[in-house]
Enzyme design. Structure first.
Site, PDB file in Angstrom:
ATOM      1  N   SER A  97      14.186  22.034 -16.634  1.00 39.58           N
ATOM      2  CA  SER A  97      12.851  22.692 -16.721  1.00 39.58           C
ATOM      3  C   SER A  97      13.169  23.888 -17.508  1.00 39.58           C
ATOM      4  O   SER A  97      14.327  24.615 -17.138  1.00 39.58           O
ATOM      5  CB  SER A  97      12.428  22.923 -15.284  1.00 39.58           C
TER       6      SER A  97
ATOM      7  N   HIS B 200       0.865  -1.249  -0.031  1.00 38.19           N
ATOM      8  CA  HIS B 200       0.066  -0.033   0.003  1.00 38.19           C
ATOM      9  C   HIS B 200       0.805   1.283  -0.045  1.00 38.19           C
ATOM     10  O   HIS B 200       0.540   2.369   0.743  1.00 38.19           O
ATOM     11  CB  HIS B 200      -0.888  -0.053   1.238  1.00 38.19           C
TER      12      HIS B 200
ATOM     13  N   GLU C  19       9.216   8.534 -16.820  1.00 38.91           N
ATOM     14  CA  GLU C  19       7.756   9.255 -17.056  1.00 38.91           C
ATOM     15  C   GLU C  19       7.574   8.849 -18.318  1.00 38.91           C
ATOM     16  O   GLU C  19       6.285   8.323 -18.434  1.00 38.91           O
ATOM     17  CB  GLU C  19       7.682  10.705 -16.675  1.00 38.91           C
TER      18      GLU C  19
ATOM     19  N   LYS D 187      15.454  22.532 -11.468  1.00 43.11           N
ATOM     20  CA  LYS D 187      14.927  21.069 -11.615  1.00 43.11           C
ATOM     21  C   LYS D 187      15.795  20.070 -12.136  1.00 43.11           C
ATOM     22  O   LYS D 187      16.398  20.430 -13.238  1.00 43.11           O
ATOM     23  CB  LYS D 187      13.546  21.451 -12.457  1.00 43.11           C
TER      24      LYS D 187
END
Ligand code: ARG
Length: 462
Positions: free
Chosen positions: A277, A156, A290, A283
């Site tokens: 970024s 979980h 992804e 970043k």
């Protein structure tokens, strides 16, 4: 030059029809398979005296030249040729003249496309396992270095029990091994020659399909032609196998994304495989995992798309089936690049063992060990032991420490039966090593698993 099939037509087709009807813009990828199949077909036709030796030789020479032309990007593709089969045949006739018109004897584009597409799928049923093997090899190297690296095992997405990082990597090796087996079992099941079925019902010419099967390395010849020209199960299988593999990759990708966040910091992806970024200078984004996760969407779509195209189609070939190719090419190409880049990202990432260890010190990972201790050493029934441990956890929380950090005195406040030998049980490393049942996370068990995969890989490559 008019269409190869224009005999019964009195008007030529509309330009819009060419654009709508043609598969050439995408099935040109099948040129090598198409030419290989045609060479085998012509060779068999000569052996059966349907063509003379000279005719077959001239066809083979012409086809070889076309292969070289396309390889060298010197072939002029023209959408009015409709598909790769007719583009190649038309060029053959241009090069060798009248004899070229004999190649299509005892053949239809229906069995031709079934052959070309199957050869393409089979080639990739062999290539994908190679790439998966390389990925597993990388996982094994990481595992070898990290049998002692503790991290919280989760259920979980909550801290559950301490495990080691090698054990975690070997979970993915297990998935990728199953993926390999799926591609290979599809390869075996589908290694059947479709050519020789002609349009749908076979041919009156005295062909030898067994001979063509031999020339093209198929294990056997398809049994029923009506089925053969309408069968795309082999494509559905690779689409399903890729979807399953990408689902595995997406789970791994998700973990890599989480692990590379400031909240976890378990791993650092290399600069080479990270991106920045355009606005936030600080970043460093995990675009690779992804995208890997995102690609699951398109490969799932490609599977559903072909299932839907085939649903309810009457036998045998229908033009709907031309819609089989783009999604399959897309899934295969994305699978290949995904495997390659995941492998590189893993090879270049760094593993932050201290961060993993730090994470083990919160979340009371050794709670199950306390319950197991109460059962084994204090003769307390497990359900009761579970309850007592729950109270110990609450006590640790109230003191602001992890269960593994409670002193004997504090533990005895919860239950007086607890003795000093509990402390070693609650030690996180001991907790991990205590799980030494077959397939468990202990160092010994993890080592056995590692050896299992190493042996499996070695035997495959012997
Ligand atoms: N371009 C077609 C396809 O990809 C080839 C088979 C065409 N057969 C036919 N009878 N029109 O499916």
């Amino acid at each position: 030059m008019s269409k190869l099939w224009s005999g019964r037509f009195s008007k030529s087709g509309a330009k819009l029809l060419d654009e709508f009807n043609a598969s050439l813009p995408f099935d040109r990828k099948l040129y090598a398979e198409d030419i290989k199949g045609s060479i085998a077909h012509a060779t068999m036709l000569a052996k059966q005296k349907i063509l003379t030796e000279d005719e077959a030789n001239s066809i083979v020479i012409g086809l070889t030249q076309i292969l070289e032309e396309i390889d060298a990007d010197k072939f002029e593709f023209n959408i009015s040729d409709e598909d790769i089969h007719m583009a190649v045949e038309k060029r053959l006739i241009e090069i060798i003249g009248e004899t070229g018109k004999k190649l299509h004897t005892a053949r239809s584009r229906n069995d031709q496309v079934a052959l070309d597409f199957r050869l393409y799928v089979q080639k990739n049923n062999l290539l994908l396992p190679r790439l998966l093997e390389e990925l597993i090899q990388t996982l094994l190297s990481i595992a070898k270095e990290n049998k002692q690296t503790l991290l919280p095992g989760m259920t979980h997405l909550q801290h559950a029990q301490p495990i080691n990082f090698a054990f975690h990597m070997l979970a993915y090796a297990s998935m990728f091994k199953r993926d390999i087996e799926r591609f290979e079992s599809s390869y075996k099941r589908n290694n059947i020659l479709p050519l020789g079925c002609a349009a749908l019902a076979g041919t009156p010419h005295n062909i030898d399909r067994q001979e063509v099967a031999k020339l093209l390395n198929f294990d056997s010849v398809s049994v029923n032609c009506l089925d053969t020209v309408s069968d795309r199960d082999f494509a559905l299988e690779i689409l399903f196998n890729i979807a399953t593999m990408m689902m595995h990759i997406s789970r791994f990708a998700e973990e890599l994304i989480l692990w590379s966040s400031y909240e976890f910091k378990f791993i650092t992806l290399s600069d080479e495989y990270s991106t920045g970024s355009s606005i936030m200078p600080q970043k460093k984004n995990p675009d690779v995992p992804e995208l890997l996760r995102g690609k699951t969407g398109r490969v799932n779509g490609n599977l559903i798309s072909l299932l839907t195209v085939l649903k309810g189609l009457p036998l045998a070939y229908n033009k709907d089936m031309q819609e089989d190719k783009e999604g399959t090419f897309d899934s295969v190409e994305n699978a290949i690049i995904s495997l390659k880049i995941l492998n590189e990202a893993l090879k270049t990432m760094s593993i932050n063992q201290e961060a993993m260890l730090r994470a083990c010190k919160v979340g009371h990972l050794s709670a199950t060990d306390l319950a197991d201790y109460l059962v084994a050493y204090c003769d307390i029934p497990f359900r009761e032991a579970h309850f007592i441990t729950g109270r110990a956890v609450a006590h640790a929380e109230s003191l602001g420490v992890d269960l593994s950090e409670l002193s004997l005195v504090e533990l005895q406040k919860i239950d007086a039966r607890i003795q000093e030998n509990v402390l070693e049980k609650l030690d996180l490393r001991n907790s991990m090593n205590a799980r030494n049942s077959e397939g468990g996370t202990s160092q010994g068990s993890t080592t056995k698993q590692l050896e299992y995969f190493e042996k499996w890989l070695e035997e495959r490559n012997r």
